[in-house]
Design an enzyme around this catalytic site. Structure first.
Site, PDB file in Angstrom:
ATOM      1  N   GLY A 146     -24.675  30.498  28.649  1.00 13.53           N
ATOM      2  CA  GLY A 146     -25.282  31.186  29.776  1.00 13.53           C
ATOM      3  C   GLY A 146     -25.253  30.312  31.006  1.00 13.53           C
ATOM      4  O   GLY A 146     -24.906  29.121  30.934  1.00 13.53           O
ATOM      5  N   PRO A 147     -25.628  30.859  32.135  1.00 14.39           N
ATOM      6  CA  PRO A 147     -25.588  30.091  33.385  1.00 14.39           C
ATOM      7  C   PRO A 147     -26.597  28.950  33.388  1.00 14.39           C
ATOM      8  O   PRO A 147     -27.550  28.928  32.610  1.00 14.39           O
ATOM      9  CB  PRO A 147     -25.928  31.148  34.448  1.00 14.39           C
ATOM     10  CG  PRO A 147     -26.692  32.194  33.710  1.00 14.39           C
ATOM     11  CD  PRO A 147     -26.111  32.234  32.333  1.00 14.39           C
ATOM     12  N   SER A 148     -26.387  27.988  34.296  1.00 10.00           N
ATOM     13  CA  SER A 148     -27.321  26.864  34.434  1.00 10.00           C
ATOM     14  C   SER A 148     -28.704  27.379  34.811  1.00 10.00           C
ATOM     15  O   SER A 148     -28.840  28.351  35.563  1.00 10.00           O
ATOM     16  CB  SER A 148     -26.821  25.894  35.500  1.00 10.00           C
ATOM     17  OG  SER A 148     -25.583  25.334  35.132  1.00 10.00           O
ATOM     18  N   GLY A 178     -32.573  27.899  30.599  1.00 15.22           N
ATOM     19  CA  GLY A 178     -33.558  27.413  29.631  1.00 15.22           C
ATOM     20  C   GLY A 178     -32.979  26.840  28.363  1.00 15.22           C
ATOM     21  O   GLY A 178     -33.715  26.593  27.397  1.00 15.22           O
ATOM     22  N   LYS A 179     -31.689  26.581  28.337  1.00 20.07           N
ATOM     23  CA  LYS A 179     -31.054  26.107  27.096  1.00 20.07           C
ATOM     24  C   LYS A 179     -31.565  24.712  26.702  1.00 20.07           C
ATOM     25  O   LYS A 179     -31.934  24.481  25.547  1.00 20.07           O
ATOM     26  CB  LYS A 179     -29.523  26.098  27.266  1.00 20.07           C
ATOM     27  CG  LYS A 179     -28.938  27.467  27.587  1.00 20.07           C
ATOM     28  CD  LYS A 179     -27.425  27.443  27.640  1.00 20.07           C
ATOM     29  CE  LYS A 179     -26.889  26.620  28.798  1.00 20.07           C
ATOM     30  NZ  LYS A 179     -27.250  27.185  30.115  1.00 20.07           N
ATOM     31  N   THR A 180     -31.575  23.781  27.656  1.00 17.05           N
ATOM     32  CA  THR A 180     -32.053  22.428  27.359  1.00 17.05           C
ATOM     33  C   THR A 180     -33.543  22.430  27.042  1.00 17.05           C
ATOM     34  O   THR A 180     -34.015  21.641  26.201  1.00 17.05           O
ATOM     35  CB  THR A 180     -31.755  21.490  28.550  1.00 17.05           C
ATOM     36  OG1 THR A 180     -30.344  21.466  28.791  1.00 17.05           O
ATOM     37  CG2 THR A 180     -32.237  20.075  28.274  1.00 17.05           C
ATOM     38  N   GLU A 204     -24.151  19.857  25.743  1.00 15.08           N
ATOM     39  CA  GLU A 204     -22.987  19.493  26.564  1.00 15.08           C
ATOM     40  C   GLU A 204     -22.434  18.143  26.127  1.00 15.08           C
ATOM     41  O   GLU A 204     -22.189  17.265  26.953  1.00 15.08           O
ATOM     42  CB  GLU A 204     -23.367  19.456  28.052  1.00 15.08           C
ATOM     43  CG  GLU A 204     -23.659  20.810  28.646  1.00 15.08           C
ATOM     44  CD  GLU A 204     -22.431  21.709  28.694  1.00 15.08           C
ATOM     45  OE1 GLU A 204     -21.331  21.208  28.899  1.00 15.08           O
ATOM     46  OE2 GLU A 204     -22.599  22.914  28.510  1.00 15.08           O
TER      47      GLU A 204
END
Length: 584
Positions: free
Chosen positions: A368-370, A373-375, A498
């Site tokens: 998904g885009p930056s 909330g992934k991190t 990443e």
């Protein structure tokens, strides 16, 4: 400074468990030295009144020398013991603070500047040490000296004593309010010192950013502003000292004039001997000198209490609970994300109503885009934060109920910019590993992370110093050391944020293959902006603005999710162009 504050201060000191025996010996020796000092004027009086070279006996001279020597020895031993106690106390207090800092929850560090926390461990604890080593016993022995001197003076001549002490209430009336004001100034000065320490720490740690941004003039002005503020508080302290020190000198000179004038008059009419007058002058010093030290003691006490208030604030913070949870046997069940939402402090939720399952020994990719909330989700998996609603389970067990140390021990985490500590490459790779690592294991993980080639080209190989925060290494080199660090832990759950972001296309292919081999038989969660690295994941979770907008395999999302399809077309097209450039 209220009574409760003083009680809390004493309690905190007692919790450091200073040596009571050494303290008693030090105080006793100081008291003995003070009492001996009170006898010296009386001996001097006898010499003056009965001075005759024929009457001086050898034993009198020897006795006086012995008294002076014993007093000096007692003072010396007392000073050493007090310094020992002070250094021991500050060491234990710093140990307690350091342990506390390492046990505090991550949100605490989000809300407090690291430079200010450093100031608490270094500056504030030193203030307490100075109080004990330089002022505490002086205060108690000063009281003994004053009481003893006044008592002897009253015995010698009570009328002259009362005349001499007439200026003392005046001094107390001026010094007490000044001491209160000094407390407020000292507390503000310590706060500003902590802020300045924080500024210096931040700027020096990011000096490359400062220079690359041409921000030297801006940071110079920020530093000058902080220095000017400290200067102003220093001047406020100086103003008070400019009142207190001359006042004490005035009192001392006033007493001395009174003693010499009134005492000389009484010597002339025969009601007072010359020896008595000399004794009065000597006892005058034994009263005034401790009084001047009282001013320093109360000033230092105010500073120490203020410092301990800030130390106590840290000690009262909530810690992470490492032990006492349910024993964690390893990742052998699916991880269930059940309606999880999370926000930092009072901010709006970064993650909203996440629900999905991560099968055991599978690969799940978060895309998904930056800023989606992934991190942040990884931070929840590491239990740096707890969800504001919903929960994360391993099978049927909430992960918060597990033993935290055991939970984290089985996780390997590679972040977008792998943090590197000052030290050698070897120390960074094995960081946090409790067992002994063989040279063969070290080289194996270096090969698997594609770090072996650049390491072997360095003059000292694995023992090469990397500099503060790894500044002697390139971004790609730091990333590969971070991957090697994760590999050597042999984790059961891999969190790859990443992990190949800093590598060129050729290195990325090699490292991706190494990661693919590592991920076999392990539960893996991958964050990737480059879809080419995760198209083969067992499932992809598409996050957008903190919410799940799609989940499934690459093929399923490509067919059903318009945003993902657009995302994928753009990314895979760029990847194709990179591959062509690589082989042209």
């Amino acid at each position: 400074m209220n009574k409760q504050t003083v009680v809390s201060f004493i309690k905190l000191i007692r919790e450091t468990k200073p040596s009571v025996a050494r303290m008693l010996i030090a105080v006793t020796l100081s008291v003995v030295a003070t009492i001996v000092g009170l006898l010296i004027p009386m001996l001097t009086k006898s010499f003056v009144d009965g001075f005759d070279i024929q009457n001086i006996k050898t034993w009198m001279i020897v006795g006086l020398v012995i008294v002076f020597v014993l007093q000096s020895i007692a003072n010396g031993v007392s000073i050493y013991l007090l310094n020992y106690i002070g250094q021991q106390l500050v060491a234990r207090l710093r140990e307690r603070l350091w342990k506390k800092h390492l046990s505090l929850r991550v949100p605490f560090y989000d809300d407090n500047k690291s430079g200010e926390l450093i100031s608490r461990i270094t500056n504030d604890t030193s203030i307490v040490k100075n109080l004990i080593t330089d002022h505490l016993v002086d205060f108690f022995t000063g009281i003994i000296s004053i009481i003893g001197a006044v008592a002897i003076l009253i015995y010698l001549d009570w009328q002259m004593t009362l005349v001499m002490l007439v200026t003392v209430p005046l001094a107390i009336g001026v010094i007490v309010p000044l001491a209160r004001k000094m407390y407020k100034i000292s507390k503000s000065l310590q706060d500003e010192t902590a802020s300045f320490t924080s500024l210096v720490s931040q700027v020096l740690s990011e000096i490359r950013l400062v220079k690359a941004s041409n921000a030297e003039s801006r940071e110079q002005e920020n530093g000058f502003g902080a220095i000017r503020t400290l200067f102003q508080y220093g001047l406020k302290e100086a103003r008070i000292q400019a009142i207190v020190i001359p006042l004490m000198s005035f009192i001392m000179m006033g007493m001395l004039v009174i003693v010499l004038g009134y005492g000389g008059y009484r010597v002339s009419n025969g009601t007072l001997t010359a020896g008595d007058l000399v004794a009065f002058i000597l006892y005058l010093f034994q009263i005034v000198v401790p009084l001047s030290r009282f001013t320093n003691f109360f000033t230092q006490l105010q500073k120490a209490v203020g410092a301990m208030e800030r130390v106590q604030f840290i000690l009262d913070e909530e810690e992470e609970e490492y032990d006492g949870g349910v024993s964690f046997e390893g990742f052998n069940q699916p991880i269930v994300i059940d309606d999880v939402s999370f926000g930092y402090g009072n901010e709006s939720d970064v993650l909203r109503d996440l629900s999905f399952t991560i099968p055991n020994q599978s690969t799940t990719a978060l895309v998904g885009p930056s800023g989606s909330g992934k991190t942040t989700f990884f931070a929840l998996m590491e239990q740096f934060y707890s969800p504001t609603s919903g929960g994360i389970r391993h099978g049927e067990q909430a992960i918060q109920e597990y033993d935290l140390a055991e939970w984290r021990k089985r996780i390997g985490y590679v972040s977008q910019e792998s943090p590197i500590l000052s030290g050698t490459i070897r120390e960074n790779i094995v960081y946090g590993v409790e067992r002994d690592v063989t040279e063969e294991e070290l080289r194996q993980v270096a090969v698997m992370s594609y770090a072996d080639q650049f390491i072997e080209q360095l003059p000292n190989g694995y023992d090469t110093e990397v500099g503060e925060r790894g500044m002697k290494l390139s971004g790609g080199q730091r990333q590969r050391i971070g991957i090697a660090r994760a590999l050597i832990r042999d984790p059961e759950l891999l969190l790859l944020d990443e992990a190949t972001s800093s590598l060129d296309s050729k290195a990325e292919q090699v490292v991706q293959q190494a990661l693919n081999n590592l991920m076999k038989g392990r539960t893996t969660i991958v964050i990737a902006h480059r879809l080419s690295t995760v198209v083969n994941a067992d499932q992809l979770i598409f996050l957008d603005q903190g919410a799940i907008t799609g989940k499934g395999t690459h093929e399923e999302l490509y067919r059903t999710h318009a945003t993902y399809r657009q995302f994928a077309d753009q990314q895979l097209h760029v990847k194709e162009l990179e591959n062509r450039a690589l082989f042209d």
